[in-house]
Write an enzyme that holds these catalytic residues in place. Structure first.
Site, mmCIF file in Angstrom:
data_model
loop_
_atom_site.group_PDB
_atom_site.id
_atom_site.type_symbol
_atom_site.label_atom_id
_atom_site.label_comp_id
_atom_site.label_asym_id
_atom_site.label_seq_id
_atom_site.Cartn_x
_atom_site.Cartn_y
_atom_site.Cartn_z
ATOM 1 N N GLU A 193 0.860 -1.191 0.000
ATOM 2 C CA GLU A 193 0.000 0.000 0.000
ATOM 3 C C GLU A 193 0.894 1.238 0.000
ATOM 4 O O GLU A 193 1.884 1.293 0.734
ATOM 5 C CB GLU A 193 -0.894 0.040 1.248
ATOM 6 C CG GLU A 193 -1.787 1.293 1.269
ATOM 7 C CD GLU A 193 -2.522 1.488 2.579
ATOM 8 O OE1 GLU A 193 -3.549 0.828 2.778
ATOM 9 O OE2 GLU A 193 -2.065 2.311 3.402
ATOM 10 N N ALA A 197 -7.223 9.311 2.956
ATOM 11 C CA ALA A 197 -7.237 8.547 4.215
ATOM 12 C C ALA A 197 -7.282 9.464 5.437
ATOM 13 O O ALA A 197 -6.860 10.617 5.385
ATOM 14 C CB ALA A 197 -6.040 7.624 4.277
ATOM 15 N N HIS A 217 -8.072 2.813 -3.982
ATOM 16 C CA HIS A 217 -9.054 2.919 -2.896
ATOM 17 C C HIS A 217 -10.079 3.993 -3.279
ATOM 18 O O HIS A 217 -9.739 4.957 -3.956
ATOM 19 C CB HIS A 217 -8.385 3.353 -1.589
ATOM 20 C CG HIS A 217 -7.373 2.377 -1.050
ATOM 21 N ND1 HIS A 217 -7.062 2.298 0.293
ATOM 22 C CD2 HIS A 217 -6.588 1.452 -1.656
ATOM 23 C CE1 HIS A 217 -6.139 1.360 0.483
ATOM 24 N NE2 HIS A 217 -5.831 0.838 -0.686
HETATM 25 P P1 FAD Z 1 -18.130 -0.440 6.423
HETATM 26 O O1 FAD Z 1 -17.857 -1.756 5.768
HETATM 27 O O2 FAD Z 1 -19.235 0.373 5.916
HETATM 28 O O3 FAD Z 1 -18.133 -0.639 7.952
HETATM 29 C C1 FAD Z 1 -18.131 0.475 8.834
HETATM 30 C C2 FAD Z 1 -18.859 0.095 10.109
HETATM 31 O O4 FAD Z 1 -20.258 -0.024 9.836
HETATM 32 C C3 FAD Z 1 -18.426 -1.250 10.693
HETATM 33 O O5 FAD Z 1 -18.491 -1.146 12.080
HETATM 34 C C4 FAD Z 1 -19.468 -2.215 10.155
HETATM 35 O O6 FAD Z 1 -19.578 -3.363 10.990
HETATM 36 C C5 FAD Z 1 -20.700 -1.331 10.190
HETATM 37 N N1 FAD Z 1 -21.717 -1.698 9.197
HETATM 38 C C6 FAD Z 1 -21.509 -2.089 7.917
HETATM 39 N N2 FAD Z 1 -22.690 -2.325 7.308
HETATM 40 C C7 FAD Z 1 -23.657 -2.059 8.224
HETATM 41 C C8 FAD Z 1 -25.084 -2.102 8.208
HETATM 42 N N3 FAD Z 1 -25.752 -2.473 7.100
HETATM 43 N N4 FAD Z 1 -25.752 -1.750 9.327
HETATM 44 C C9 FAD Z 1 -25.101 -1.362 10.450
HETATM 45 N N5 FAD Z 1 -23.736 -1.308 10.520
HETATM 46 C C10 FAD Z 1 -23.043 -1.648 9.435
HETATM 47 N N6 FAD Z 1 -9.962 5.186 4.806
HETATM 48 C C11 FAD Z 1 -9.828 6.203 3.923
HETATM 49 O O7 FAD Z 1 -10.382 7.283 4.153
HETATM 50 N N7 FAD Z 1 -9.096 6.056 2.782
HETATM 51 C C12 FAD Z 1 -8.472 4.891 2.463
HETATM 52 O O8 FAD Z 1 -7.796 4.802 1.431
HETATM 53 C C13 FAD Z 1 -8.594 3.792 3.374
HETATM 54 N N8 FAD Z 1 -8.046 2.601 3.118
HETATM 55 C C14 FAD Z 1 -8.239 1.528 3.965
HETATM 56 C C15 FAD Z 1 -7.710 0.277 3.635
HETATM 57 C C16 FAD Z 1 -7.908 -0.820 4.481
HETATM 58 C C17 FAD Z 1 -7.342 -2.172 4.104
HETATM 59 C C18 FAD Z 1 -8.632 -0.657 5.691
HETATM 60 C C19 FAD Z 1 -8.809 -1.818 6.631
HETATM 61 C C20 FAD Z 1 -9.160 0.583 6.026
HETATM 62 C C21 FAD Z 1 -8.985 1.688 5.165
HETATM 63 N N9 FAD Z 1 -9.533 2.950 5.442
HETATM 64 C C22 FAD Z 1 -9.373 3.987 4.555
HETATM 65 C C23 FAD Z 1 -10.253 3.169 6.698
HETATM 66 C C24 FAD Z 1 -11.772 2.927 6.538
HETATM 67 O O9 FAD Z 1 -12.314 3.920 5.695
HETATM 68 C C25 FAD Z 1 -12.378 3.021 7.932
HETATM 69 O O10 FAD Z 1 -11.972 1.925 8.714
HETATM 70 C C26 FAD Z 1 -13.896 3.223 7.978
HETATM 71 O O11 FAD Z 1 -14.229 3.628 9.306
HETATM 72 C C27 FAD Z 1 -14.710 1.977 7.662
HETATM 73 O O12 FAD Z 1 -14.651 1.674 6.330
HETATM 74 P P2 FAD Z 1 -15.303 0.306 5.756
HETATM 75 O O13 FAD Z 1 -15.193 0.385 4.304
HETATM 76 O O14 FAD Z 1 -14.731 -0.865 6.447
HETATM 77 O O15 FAD Z 1 -16.811 0.529 6.227
#
Ligand code: FAD
Length: 288
Positions: free
Chosen positions: A17, A51, A78
């Site tokens: 990354e 991010a 991303h």
């Molecule tokens: P989701 O999958 O939407 O999950 C977020 C929360 O909502 C979780 O607690 C999940 O359990 C909950 N949830 C999901 N669906 C539902 C539903 N239907 N009802 C109720 N709750 C639900 N951030 C950036 O800004 N830019 C980046 O480039 C970036 N890259 C990343 C790369 C990796 C590998 C990882 C692990 C994280 C990255 N992040 C990045 C951080 C990420 O944006 C945050 O962790 C964010 O808070 C959650 O994103 P997500 O896509 O996992 O969200």
């Protein structure tokens, strides 16, 4: 090439990354990082997007295109959705397509109090569905070995993850962790829940005490006693801490590969020295 096609029996996918340079530096400064990383032959390189909840721009797409066109390495761009409208996402998808990008890591994004959510996408699963319905990109998603901070329980977290996969995510990349047992327990939960897509383990080498403190606040990863002891002993000796951090990451990776994980995603923090030391130490293990 679509990322899921890179996974095969007796092969551990090894990916990096990188993040776009800070707004004060020209996007071209990423060339220094990529020049130093490309001969390590990662299977793909992912590029973060705004991010930390920061406002995003076109640099993710620009850098992903450079990775593909100049370095002939597959990029994973991303893309976050919490601060985007459908129109914003359409613009991004068009731009990524024009740049020859085939793989998107679909994320909700962190919630930034200074950037009110647009409320058109509430969860990453909605972005996954949207991309699948409007394009031919392969879509990856994030997963959390210790659970996401907003999740009430590990069970809720894995059920939400399954939803992302049901919506079309065909590859998962994990949040960083410092204790492999969290990753193994998570893998078991995910597989029991019926999630069968490849899951890569996210590994971040420590470079400084400040960096780790920031990461722990941001992502809630726990610090095992062995790790905390190492930080405590070397916190005032940057070179020793960096070397101990590299050794710790290599130890984690060797154990993960021995457990036949699908892949390792190395958070390089745009630091080719770290990436080279680690890659060279594990390269012979990746195809056994
Ligand atoms: P989701 O999958 O939407 O999950 C977020 C929360 O909502 C979780 O607690 C999940 O359990 C909950 N949830 C999901 N669906 C539902 C539903 N239907 N009802 C109720 N709750 C639900 N951030 C950036 O800004 N830019 C980046 O480039 C970036 N890259 C990343 C790369 C990796 C590998 C990882 C692990 C994280 C990255 N992040 C990045 C951080 C990420 O944006 C945050 O962790 C964010 O808070 C959650 O994103 P997500 O896509 O996992 O969200």
């Amino acid at each position: 090439m679509k990322i899921p096609a890179m996974f095969a029996p007796n092969k551990t996918v090894f990916s990096f990354e990188v993040f776009p340079p800070k707004k004060t530096s020209p996007v071209e400064t990423i060339y220094d990082t990529l020049d130093a990383l490309h001969d390590l032959n990662p299977d793909f390189i992912s590029v973060t997007y705004g991010a930390g909840g920061n406002a995003a721009d076109t640099s993710t797409c620009d850098i992903a295109s450079i990775i593909k066109q100049k370095y002939k390495i597959e990029p994973l761009a991303h893309l976050t959705c919490i601060n985007s409208t459908k129109e914003d996402i359409d613009i991004n998808l068009k731009r990524l397509q024009a740049g020859g990008i085939e793989n998107i890591l679909a994320l909700r994004g962190d919630i930034n109090p200074d950037l009110p959510p647009k409320n058109e996408f509430l969860h990453a699963s909605e972005l996954v569905s949207y991309i699948k319905a409007h394009s031919t990109f392969s879509v990856s998603a994030a997963c959390y070995p210790e659970g996401h901070q907003d999740s009430p329980s590990l069970v809720d977290d894995v059920l939400h993850l399954r939803k992302k996969v049901e919506c079309g995510a065909d590859h998962l990349v994990s949040q960083l962790f410092f204790d492999n047992s969290h990753f193994y327990s998570f893998l078991e939960r995910a597989r029991i829940a019926g999630i069968t897509v490849p899951i890569e383990a996210g590994i971040m080498p420590v470079t400084s005490k400040k960096q780790i403190e920031k990461m722990v606040v941001l992502c809630g990863a726990s610090l095992p006693p062995k790790f905390a002891k190492m930080m405590q002993k070397y916190e005032h000796h940057p070179d020793a801490l960096r070397d101990a951090g590299i050794a710790y990451a290599i130890d984690q990776i060797v154990d993960l590969i021995s457990h036949n994980v699908d892949g390792i995603h190395l958070y390089t923090m745009n630091n080719p020295y770290l990436a080279r030391k680690i890659s060279e130490s594990v390269s012979n293990l990746l195809r056994v």
